[in-house]
Write a protein that holds these residues in place. Structure first.
Motif, PDB file in Angstrom:
ATOM      1  N   LEU A  19       0.834  -1.200   0.000  1.00  0.00           N
ATOM      2  CA  LEU A  19       0.000   0.000   0.000  1.00  0.00           C
ATOM      3  C   LEU A  19       0.870   1.251   0.000  1.00  0.00           C
ATOM      4  O   LEU A  19       0.629   2.179  -0.758  1.00  0.00           O
ATOM      5  N   THR A  20       1.909   1.268   0.832  1.00  0.00           N
ATOM      6  CA  THR A  20       2.758   2.456   0.890  1.00  0.00           C
ATOM      7  C   THR A  20       3.541   2.662  -0.401  1.00  0.00           C
ATOM      8  O   THR A  20       3.873   3.792  -0.740  1.00  0.00           O
ATOM      9  N   ASP A  21       3.815   1.585  -1.157  1.00  0.00           N
ATOM     10  CA  ASP A  21       4.469   1.728  -2.462  1.00  0.00           C
ATOM     11  C   ASP A  21       3.579   2.504  -3.433  1.00  0.00           C
ATOM     12  O   ASP A  21       4.077   3.188  -4.322  1.00  0.00           O
ATOM     13  N   THR A  22       2.281   2.380  -3.302  1.00  0.00           N
ATOM     14  CA  THR A  22       1.344   2.981  -4.253  1.00  0.00           C
ATOM     15  C   THR A  22       0.832   4.357  -3.839  1.00  0.00           C
ATOM     16  O   THR A  22       0.180   5.037  -4.630  1.00  0.00           O
ATOM     17  N   MET A  23       1.110   4.779  -2.609  1.00  0.00           N
ATOM     18  CA  MET A  23       0.580   6.054  -2.110  1.00  0.00           C
ATOM     19  C   MET A  23       1.092   7.234  -2.929  1.00  0.00           C
ATOM     20  O   MET A  23       0.318   8.114  -3.303  1.00  0.00           O
ATOM     21  N   GLY A  24       2.403   7.248  -3.182  1.00  0.00           N
ATOM     22  CA  GLY A  24       2.995   8.321  -3.963  1.00  0.00           C
ATOM     23  C   GLY A  24       2.471   9.684  -3.561  1.00  0.00           C
ATOM     24  O   GLY A  24       2.345   9.994  -2.401  1.00  0.00           O
ATOM     25  N   LYS A  25       2.158  10.490  -4.550  1.00  0.00           N
ATOM     26  CA  LYS A  25       1.580  11.818  -4.305  1.00  0.00           C
ATOM     27  C   LYS A  25       0.145  11.829  -4.818  1.00  0.00           C
ATOM     28  O   LYS A  25      -0.254  12.694  -5.587  1.00  0.00           O
ATOM     29  N   ALA A  26      -0.617  10.859  -4.379  1.00  0.00           N
ATOM     30  CA  ALA A  26      -1.987  10.704  -4.851  1.00  0.00           C
ATOM     31  C   ALA A  26      -2.836  11.925  -4.512  1.00  0.00           C
ATOM     32  O   ALA A  26      -2.764  12.459  -3.410  1.00  0.00           O
ATOM     33  N   ASP A  27      -3.630  12.361  -5.482  1.00  0.00           N
ATOM     34  CA  ASP A  27      -4.540  13.479  -5.291  1.00  0.00           C
ATOM     35  C   ASP A  27      -5.867  13.014  -4.691  1.00  0.00           C
ATOM     36  O   ASP A  27      -6.565  13.777  -4.034  1.00  0.00           O
ATOM     37  N   PHE A  28      -6.189  11.764  -4.951  1.00  0.00           N
ATOM     38  CA  PHE A  28      -7.460  11.191  -4.506  1.00  0.00           C
ATOM     39  C   PHE A  28      -7.215   9.782  -3.998  1.00  0.00           C
ATOM     40  O   PHE A  28      -6.242   9.139  -4.363  1.00  0.00           O
ATOM     41  N   VAL A  29      -8.134   9.317  -3.173  1.00  0.00           N
ATOM     42  CA  VAL A  29      -8.099   7.928  -2.720  1.00  0.00           C
ATOM     43  C   VAL A  29      -9.526   7.389  -2.805  1.00  0.00           C
ATOM     44  O   VAL A  29     -10.486   8.055  -2.408  1.00  0.00           O
ATOM     45  N   LEU A  30      -9.651   6.226  -3.398  1.00  0.00           N
ATOM     46  CA  LEU A  30     -10.934   5.546  -3.501  1.00  0.00           C
ATOM     47  C   LEU A  30     -11.083   4.729  -2.219  1.00  0.00           C
ATOM     48  O   LEU A  30     -10.273   3.846  -1.935  1.00  0.00           O
ATOM     49  N   ILE A  31     -12.067   5.069  -1.403  1.00  0.00           N
ATOM     50  CA  ILE A  31     -12.308   4.384  -0.132  1.00  0.00           C
ATOM     51  C   ILE A  31     -13.651   3.691  -0.222  1.00  0.00           C
ATOM     52  O   ILE A  31     -14.676   4.349  -0.370  1.00  0.00           O
ATOM     53  N   ASP A  32     -13.612   2.371  -0.184  1.00  0.00           N
ATOM     54  CA  ASP A  32     -14.843   1.572  -0.256  1.00  0.00           C
ATOM     55  C   ASP A  32     -15.711   1.991  -1.446  1.00  0.00           C
ATOM     56  O   ASP A  32     -16.934   2.075  -1.346  1.00  0.00           O
ATOM     57  N   GLY A  33     -15.072   2.307  -2.576  1.00  0.00           N
ATOM     58  CA  GLY A  33     -15.792   2.618  -3.801  1.00  0.00           C
ATOM     59  C   GLY A  33     -16.170   4.079  -3.986  1.00  0.00           C
ATOM     60  O   GLY A  33     -16.765   4.429  -4.991  1.00  0.00           O
ATOM     61  N   GLU A  34     -15.841   4.947  -3.030  1.00  0.00           N
ATOM     62  CA  GLU A  34     -16.147   6.371  -3.148  1.00  0.00           C
ATOM     63  C   GLU A  34     -14.855   7.174  -3.242  1.00  0.00           C
ATOM     64  O   GLU A  34     -13.893   6.894  -2.532  1.00  0.00           O
ATOM     65  N   VAL A  35     -14.851   8.208  -4.095  1.00  0.00           N
ATOM     66  CA  VAL A  35     -13.670   9.035  -4.276  1.00  0.00           C
ATOM     67  C   VAL A  35     -13.594  10.104  -3.190  1.00  0.00           C
ATOM     68  O   VAL A  35     -14.561  10.828  -2.950  1.00  0.00           O
ATOM     69  N   PHE A  36     -12.444  10.184  -2.539  1.00  0.00           N
ATOM     70  CA  PHE A  36     -12.164  11.188  -1.514  1.00  0.00           C
ATOM     71  C   PHE A  36     -10.947  11.989  -1.951  1.00  0.00           C
ATOM     72  O   PHE A  36     -10.013  11.438  -2.545  1.00  0.00           O
ATOM     73  N   GLU A  37     -10.942  13.277  -1.641  1.00  0.00           N
ATOM     74  CA  GLU A  37      -9.787  14.106  -1.933  1.00  0.00           C
ATOM     75  C   GLU A  37      -8.761  13.911  -0.826  1.00  0.00           C
ATOM     76  O   GLU A  37      -9.092  13.896   0.358  1.00  0.00           O
ATOM     77  N   THR A  38      -7.513  13.761  -1.221  1.00  0.00           N
ATOM     78  CA  THR A  38      -6.430  13.605  -0.255  1.00  0.00           C
ATOM     79  C   THR A  38      -6.133  14.955   0.365  1.00  0.00           C
ATOM     80  O   THR A  38      -5.723  15.885  -0.316  1.00  0.00           O
ATOM     81  N   GLU A  39      -6.379  15.090   1.673  1.00  0.00           N
ATOM     82  CA  GLU A  39      -6.115  16.327   2.393  1.00  0.00           C
ATOM     83  C   GLU A  39      -4.676  16.348   2.905  1.00  0.00           C
ATOM     84  O   GLU A  39      -4.047  17.390   2.948  1.00  0.00           O
ATOM     85  N   TYR A  40      -4.190  15.188   3.337  1.00  0.00           N
ATOM     86  CA  TYR A  40      -2.828  15.056   3.856  1.00  0.00           C
ATOM     87  C   TYR A  40      -2.346  13.650   3.522  1.00  0.00           C
ATOM     88  O   TYR A  40      -3.094  12.682   3.671  1.00  0.00           O
ATOM     89  N   LEU A  41      -1.110  13.558   3.067  1.00  0.00           N
ATOM     90  CA  LEU A  41      -0.554  12.262   2.704  1.00  0.00           C
ATOM     91  C   LEU A  41       0.933  12.257   3.017  1.00  0.00           C
ATOM     92  O   LEU A  41       1.662  13.139   2.574  1.00  0.00           O
ATOM     93  N   ARG A  42       1.341  11.299   3.814  1.00  0.00           N
ATOM     94  CA  ARG A  42       2.764  11.115   4.113  1.00  0.00           C
ATOM     95  C   ARG A  42       3.088   9.648   3.908  1.00  0.00           C
ATOM     96  O   ARG A  42       2.540   8.780   4.605  1.00  0.00           O
ATOM     97  N   VAL A  43       3.963   9.383   2.942  1.00  0.00           N
ATOM     98  CA  VAL A  43       4.384   8.008   2.721  1.00  0.00           C
ATOM     99  C   VAL A  43       5.270   7.611   3.900  1.00  0.00           C
ATOM    100  O   VAL A  43       6.266   8.281   4.176  1.00  0.00           O
TER     101      VAL A  43
END
Length: 87
Positions: free
Chosen positions: A7-31
């Protein structure tokens, strides 16, 4: 044999994350790295009034289900997306 993507390999600088089928905007992300503690927040995501926040411990041990989808121990499914992948 190559190690499976985590999972941490794929986080990168993602702008969005699909959570349980719904799109959420990434507010904060730290690999997570070697300096990240188990209780450090590594992901905050928001969709309207719904917000999620996860620590490194929440993401550790996520199971890859295929096609970039990961299942957390809590049961939530995540997939990280970049602006170019949201249509």
């Amino acid at each position: 044999m190559a190690h499976p993507m985590t999972l941490t390999d794929t986080m990168g600088k993602a702008d969005f994350v699909l959570i349980d089928g719904e799109v959420f905007e990434t507010e904060y992300l730290r690999v997570p790295d070697e300096d990240t503690l188990a209780d450090d927040v590594v992901l905050e995501a928001k969709n309207g009034r719904v917000e999620f926040a996860w620590t490194r411990a929440d993401l550790d041990g996520a199971e890859h289900l295929g096609e970039g989808v990961y299942q957390l121990a809590s049961g939530h499914q995540l997939r990280f997306l970049h602006s170019a992948t949201v249509h």
